[in-house]
Design a protein around this motif. Structure first.
Motif, PDB file in Angstrom:
ATOM      1  N   GLY A 159       0.807  -1.219   0.000  1.00 31.47           N
ATOM      2  CA  GLY A 159       0.000   0.000   0.000  1.00 31.47           C
ATOM      3  C   GLY A 159       0.839   1.267   0.000  1.00 31.47           C
ATOM      4  N   ARG A 160       2.052   1.212  -0.477  1.00 29.12           N
ATOM      5  CA  ARG A 160       2.985   2.331  -0.593  1.00 29.12           C
ATOM      6  C   ARG A 160       3.345   2.988   0.741  1.00 29.12           C
ATOM      7  N   PRO A 161       3.680   2.203   1.777  1.00 31.04           N
ATOM      8  CA  PRO A 161       4.073   2.849   3.024  1.00 31.04           C
ATOM      9  C   PRO A 161       5.539   3.267   3.055  1.00 31.04           C
ATOM     10  N   HIS A 162       6.374   2.642   2.235  1.00 31.94           N
ATOM     11  CA  HIS A 162       7.811   2.911   2.257  1.00 31.94           C
ATOM     12  C   HIS A 162       8.288   3.365   0.890  1.00 31.94           C
ATOM     13  N   PRO A 163       8.254   4.667   0.623  1.00 34.26           N
ATOM     14  CA  PRO A 163       8.642   5.141  -0.711  1.00 34.26           C
ATOM     15  C   PRO A 163      10.125   4.912  -1.021  1.00 34.26           C
ATOM     16  N   VAL A 164      10.981   4.884  -0.017  1.00 30.81           N
ATOM     17  CA  VAL A 164      12.406   4.652  -0.279  1.00 30.81           C
ATOM     18  C   VAL A 164      12.623   3.218  -0.773  1.00 30.81           C
ATOM     19  N   PHE A 165      11.946   2.256  -0.153  1.00 28.69           N
ATOM     20  CA  PHE A 165      12.046   0.866  -0.601  1.00 28.69           C
ATOM     21  C   PHE A 165      11.531   0.727  -2.037  1.00 28.69           C
ATOM     22  N   GLU A 166      10.414   1.359  -2.331  1.00 29.90           N
ATOM     23  CA  GLU A 166       9.863   1.311  -3.690  1.00 29.90           C
ATOM     24  C   GLU A 166      10.820   1.944  -4.693  1.00 29.90           C
ATOM     25  N   LEU A 167      11.451   3.058  -4.287  1.00 28.51           N
ATOM     26  CA  LEU A 167      12.399   3.721  -5.172  1.00 28.51           C
ATOM     27  C   LEU A 167      13.605   2.827  -5.452  1.00 28.51           C
ATOM     28  N   VAL A 168      14.100   2.137  -4.435  1.00 29.63           N
ATOM     29  CA  VAL A 168      15.236   1.230  -4.622  1.00 29.63           C
ATOM     30  C   VAL A 168      14.853   0.073  -5.547  1.00 29.63           C
ATOM     31  N   VAL A 169      13.673  -0.512  -5.340  1.00 28.67           N
ATOM     32  CA  VAL A 169      13.232  -1.626  -6.186  1.00 28.67           C
ATOM     33  C   VAL A 169      13.066  -1.167  -7.640  1.00 28.67           C
ATOM     34  N   LEU A 170      12.463  -0.023  -7.847  1.00 25.66           N
ATOM     35  CA  LEU A 170      12.282   0.489  -9.213  1.00 25.66           C
ATOM     36  C   LEU A 170      13.615   0.909  -9.841  1.00 25.66           C
ATOM     37  N   CYS A 171      14.560   1.394  -9.030  1.00 24.37           N
ATOM     38  CA  CYS A 171      15.891   1.716  -9.566  1.00 24.37           C
ATOM     39  C   CYS A 171      16.623   0.463 -10.029  1.00 24.37           C
TER      40      CYS A 171
END
Length: 160
Positions: free
Chosen positions: A52-64
């Motif tokens: 549910g998008r609680p950790h934008p840094v984790f999402e950014l790392v995965v997408l990077c």
């Protein structure tokens, strides 16, 4: 009948007819756009449903990491497209019903720059690997162009 391949005479051209870089170049922008959408869309949906998008840094790392992987198949000129497409999915336009993009100046600019940099670094590393691989597999000379094929008079034929 037997044939021989004749090398062409020296020509006044500054560029070879075929180049090794053209044959082993990375993917261009139109195909990269499709590949980026194909990689970013399911990944973004998976990240949205999992947390549910609680950790934008984790999402950014995965997408990077994913942008870097797609960038490895890209040419340098088209690699910027990868970061832009991944940023669209990071911004969440696929999760919103109306497809609304958000921009909050400083943090959005940094996120966009990081995703574009991941795609560009992937393209640079991919180009380096392709160049090294091409140098090691120098079994064919790509600079030679066959001008014509001629029959060798008096040579034995394979059939008789």
């Amino acid at each position: 009948m037997s044939y021989t391949l004749l090398r062409p005479a020296a020509r006044g051209s500054a560029l070879p007819a075929t180049t090794a870089a053209g044959r082993r170049a990375g993917l261009r922008a139109p195909l990269l756009t499709v590949l980026s959408f194909a990689a970013a869309a399911p990944l973004s949906i998976l990240l949205t449903t999992a947390g549910g998008r609680p950790h934008p840094v984790f999402e950014l790392v995965v997408l990077c990491v994913a942008a870097f992987a797609v960038g490895c198949a890209a040419d340098l000129a088209g690699s910027v497209v990868i970061g832009l497409v991944f940023w669209l999915f990071f911004d969440g336009f696929d999760a919103d019903r109306w497809g609304v993009l958000g921009w909050d100046a400083h943090s959005s600019a940094i996120r966009l720059a990081v995703l574009v940099a991941a795609g560009v670094v992937g393209a640079l590393i991919g180009a380096t690997v392709r160049t090294v691989h091409h140098d090691e597999s120098g079994d064919l000379d790509d600079s030679v162009v066959i001008d014509r094929i001629e029959e060798i008079p008096g040579a034995p034929t394979p059939t008789g």
